[in-house]
Design a protein around this motif. Structure first.
Motif, PDB file in Angstrom:
ATOM      1  N   ARG A  92       0.884  -1.216   0.085  1.00 10.61           N
ATOM      2  CA  ARG A  92       0.027  -0.168  -0.039  1.00 10.61           C
ATOM      3  C   ARG A  92       0.762   1.212  -0.112  1.00 10.61           C
ATOM      4  O   ARG A  92       1.554   1.571   0.768  1.00 10.61           O
ATOM      5  N   GLY A  97      -9.526   0.990   0.881  1.00  7.67           N
ATOM      6  CA  GLY A  97     -10.049  -0.049   0.980  1.00  7.67           C
ATOM      7  C   GLY A  97     -10.168  -0.896   2.454  1.00  7.67           C
ATOM      8  O   GLY A  97     -10.587  -0.141   3.810  1.00  7.67           O
ATOM      9  N   SER A  98      -9.454  -2.033   2.552  1.00  9.86           N
ATOM     10  CA  SER A  98      -9.603  -2.715   4.090  1.00  9.86           C
ATOM     11  C   SER A  98      -8.787  -2.261   5.155  1.00  9.86           C
ATOM     12  O   SER A  98      -9.136  -2.102   6.052  1.00  9.86           O
ATOM     13  N   ASP A 136     -10.359 -14.040   3.165  1.00 11.73           N
ATOM     14  CA  ASP A 136      -9.155 -13.640   3.358  1.00 11.73           C
ATOM     15  C   ASP A 136      -8.806 -12.695   4.851  1.00 11.73           C
ATOM     16  O   ASP A 136      -9.544 -12.224   5.462  1.00 11.73           O
ATOM     17  N   ASP A 182      -2.537   0.911  -4.030  1.00 12.75           N
ATOM     18  CA  ASP A 182      -2.124  -0.343  -3.856  1.00 12.75           C
ATOM     19  C   ASP A 182      -2.112  -1.534  -4.537  1.00 12.75           C
ATOM     20  O   ASP A 182      -2.668  -1.059  -5.875  1.00 12.75           O
ATOM     21  N   LYS A 184      -2.205  -6.265  -4.965  1.00  9.01           N
ATOM     22  CA  LYS A 184      -1.992  -7.570  -4.546  1.00  9.01           C
ATOM     23  C   LYS A 184      -1.143  -8.472  -5.529  1.00  9.01           C
ATOM     24  O   LYS A 184      -1.446  -8.333  -6.667  1.00  9.01           O
ATOM     25  N   GLY A 206      -6.767  -6.457  -9.462  1.00  6.28           N
ATOM     26  CA  GLY A 206      -5.491  -6.794  -8.453  1.00  6.28           C
ATOM     27  C   GLY A 206      -4.721  -5.325  -7.793  1.00  6.28           C
ATOM     28  O   GLY A 206      -3.973  -5.615  -7.065  1.00  6.28           O
ATOM     29  N   CYS A 207      -4.979  -4.139  -8.549  1.00 10.52           N
ATOM     30  CA  CYS A 207      -4.768  -2.830  -8.041  1.00 10.52           C
ATOM     31  C   CYS A 207      -5.582  -1.882  -7.889  1.00 10.52           C
ATOM     32  O   CYS A 207      -6.640  -1.974  -8.292  1.00 10.52           O
ATOM     33  N   ARG A 208      -5.145  -0.828  -7.168  1.00 10.54           N
ATOM     34  CA  ARG A 208      -5.937   0.444  -7.063  1.00 10.54           C
ATOM     35  C   ARG A 208      -5.253   1.444  -7.974  1.00 10.54           C
ATOM     36  O   ARG A 208      -4.104   1.894  -7.552  1.00 10.54           O
ATOM     37  N   ARG A 229     -16.994  -2.616  -6.967  1.00  3.93           N
ATOM     38  CA  ARG A 229     -17.111  -2.881  -5.477  1.00  3.93           C
ATOM     39  C   ARG A 229     -18.188  -1.749  -4.851  1.00  3.93           C
ATOM     40  O   ARG A 229     -19.125  -2.315  -4.234  1.00  3.93           O
TER      41      ARG A 229
HETATM   42  P1  TMP Z   1      -7.858  -4.234   0.360  1.00  5.84           P
HETATM   43  O1  TMP Z   1      -7.574  -2.846   0.496  1.00  5.84           O
HETATM   44  O2  TMP Z   1      -9.373  -4.497   0.110  1.00  5.84           O
HETATM   45  O3  TMP Z   1      -7.261  -5.299   1.130  1.00  5.84           O
HETATM   46  O4  TMP Z   1      -7.158  -4.870  -1.002  1.00  5.84           O
HETATM   47  C1  TMP Z   1      -5.804  -4.202  -1.355  1.00  5.84           C
HETATM   48  C2  TMP Z   1      -5.387  -4.705  -2.762  1.00  5.84           C
HETATM   49  O5  TMP Z   1      -5.549  -5.625  -2.928  1.00  5.84           O
HETATM   50  C3  TMP Z   1      -6.402  -3.573  -3.797  1.00  5.84           C
HETATM   51  O6  TMP Z   1      -5.516  -3.224  -4.651  1.00  5.84           O
HETATM   52  C4  TMP Z   1      -7.202  -5.036  -4.320  1.00  5.84           C
HETATM   53  C5  TMP Z   1      -6.221  -6.142  -4.210  1.00  5.84           C
HETATM   54  N1  TMP Z   1      -7.184  -7.297  -3.878  1.00  5.84           N
HETATM   55  C6  TMP Z   1      -6.969  -8.320  -4.712  1.00  5.84           C
HETATM   56  O7  TMP Z   1      -6.572  -8.347  -5.784  1.00  5.84           O
HETATM   57  N2  TMP Z   1      -7.640  -9.384  -4.108  1.00  5.84           N
HETATM   58  C7  TMP Z   1      -8.512  -9.845  -3.109  1.00  5.84           C
HETATM   59  O8  TMP Z   1      -9.087 -10.794  -2.651  1.00  5.84           O
HETATM   60  C8  TMP Z   1      -8.392  -8.571  -2.158  1.00  5.84           C
HETATM   61  C9  TMP Z   1      -9.023  -8.653  -0.901  1.00  5.84           C
HETATM   62  C10 TMP Z   1      -7.864  -7.426  -2.479  1.00  5.84           C
END
Ligand code: TMP
Length: 248
Positions: A92, A97-98, A136, A182, A184, A206-208, A229
């Motif tokens: 990040r 997000g989370s 997760d 961010d 993943k 998989g990215c923001r 989302r």
């Molecule tokens: P999060 O803020 O929801 O934890 O997500 C962080 C980053 O990871 C965001 O760019 C989205 C990505 N992500 C995935 O690719 N797969 C997932 O299952 C989750 C929860 C997040």
């Protein structure tokens, strides 16, 4: 030679084994919040496959070993079969997000950071979650070691590699006026036990990605799965737009 095809479905990709080779088929399936939301959007699979190809080739040129072998247009990728390490690695640069949710719940995921959407995290931060549990779950480095998933040395390698991947992607994206908030990634081990970047990389799944001009004006304009989302726009439109901005 007999050709045996076996197919296994993931959330958004199908894994195909054929004639001793492994392929990822990127589908238009879209899920969010651990599969609570589910839909299909035209072009999504192709955009994510083309973008992953674009980034995997950059990573290989930068000396980061990956499972990428070949792009099979429009939405299939040949990959090296790996034993997947059962953790998701999150990097990040900005609060979203989370992580934001954890601040809102009164937790303090990282000290010294403004608990606000879009606040910059100086020098970034790395987090790990489980991959194969129903939801997760955030885990710390000790649990990864204690579970026998990685050694200290392997974890150090993954940490360093993730930092470099962030630097490479952030630099390329900023040239195109895009902020990498961010992302993943996942890793796997090959037959020799070497760790390779796996799954997909640098996609709006998989990215923001945030538009830099809007950010400077105090507005977060998402160019990624957050439009799905949080119902902020049409996923197909946004994915095609980010694909063109990055690759063309
Ligand atoms: P999060 O803020 O929801 O934890 O997500 C962080 C980053 O990871 C965001 O760019 C989205 C990505 N992500 C995935 O690719 N797969 C997932 O299952 C989750 C929860 C997040």
């Amino acid at each position: 030679m007999t050709s045996v095809t076996r197919k296994r479905a993931g959330k958004s990709k199908d894994i195909i084994k054929k004639d001793g080779k492994t392929f990822f088929e990127f589908t238009d399936r879209t899920t969010a919040f651990d599969g609570i939301k589910k839909d299909e959007f035209p072009h999504k699979g192709e955009v994510c496959c083309r973008l992953s190809t674009y980034w995997f080739e950059i990573m290989e040129r930068e000396g980061i070993p990956t499972h990428f072998r070949a792009f099979v247009p429009p939405n299939i990728m040949e990959v090296e079969y790996l034993e997947i390490i059962p953790i998701e690695v999150i990097w990040r640069n900005f609060v979203a997000g989370s992580m934001l949710k954890r601040y809102e719940l009164g937790e303090n995921p990282k000290t010294g950071i403004e608990p606000r959407l879009g606040a910059r995290i100086p020098d970034g931060t790395i987090e790990f979650t489980t991959k194969f549990e129903e939801k997760d779950r955030l885990i710390d480095e000790q649990e990864i070691i204690d579970s026998g998933w990685l050694t200290h040395q392997e974890l150090d390698y993954i940490r360093g590699c993730t930092r470099r991947i962030n630097e490479i992607m952030s630099r390329h994206l900023l040239e195109k006026g895009i902020i990498l908030a961010d992302f993943k990634i996942e890793f796997g081990k090959d037959a020799e036990g070497d760790i390779l970047l796996a799954d997909e990389v640098g996609t709006p799944d998989g990215c923001r990605f945030w538009d830099q001009n809007s950010y400077k004006q105090g507005v977060i304009e998402s160019l990624d799965k957050d439009v799905y989302r949080y119902e902020k726009g049409d996923l197909s439109d946004v994915y095609l737009r980010i694909y063109r901005r990055i690759c063309e």
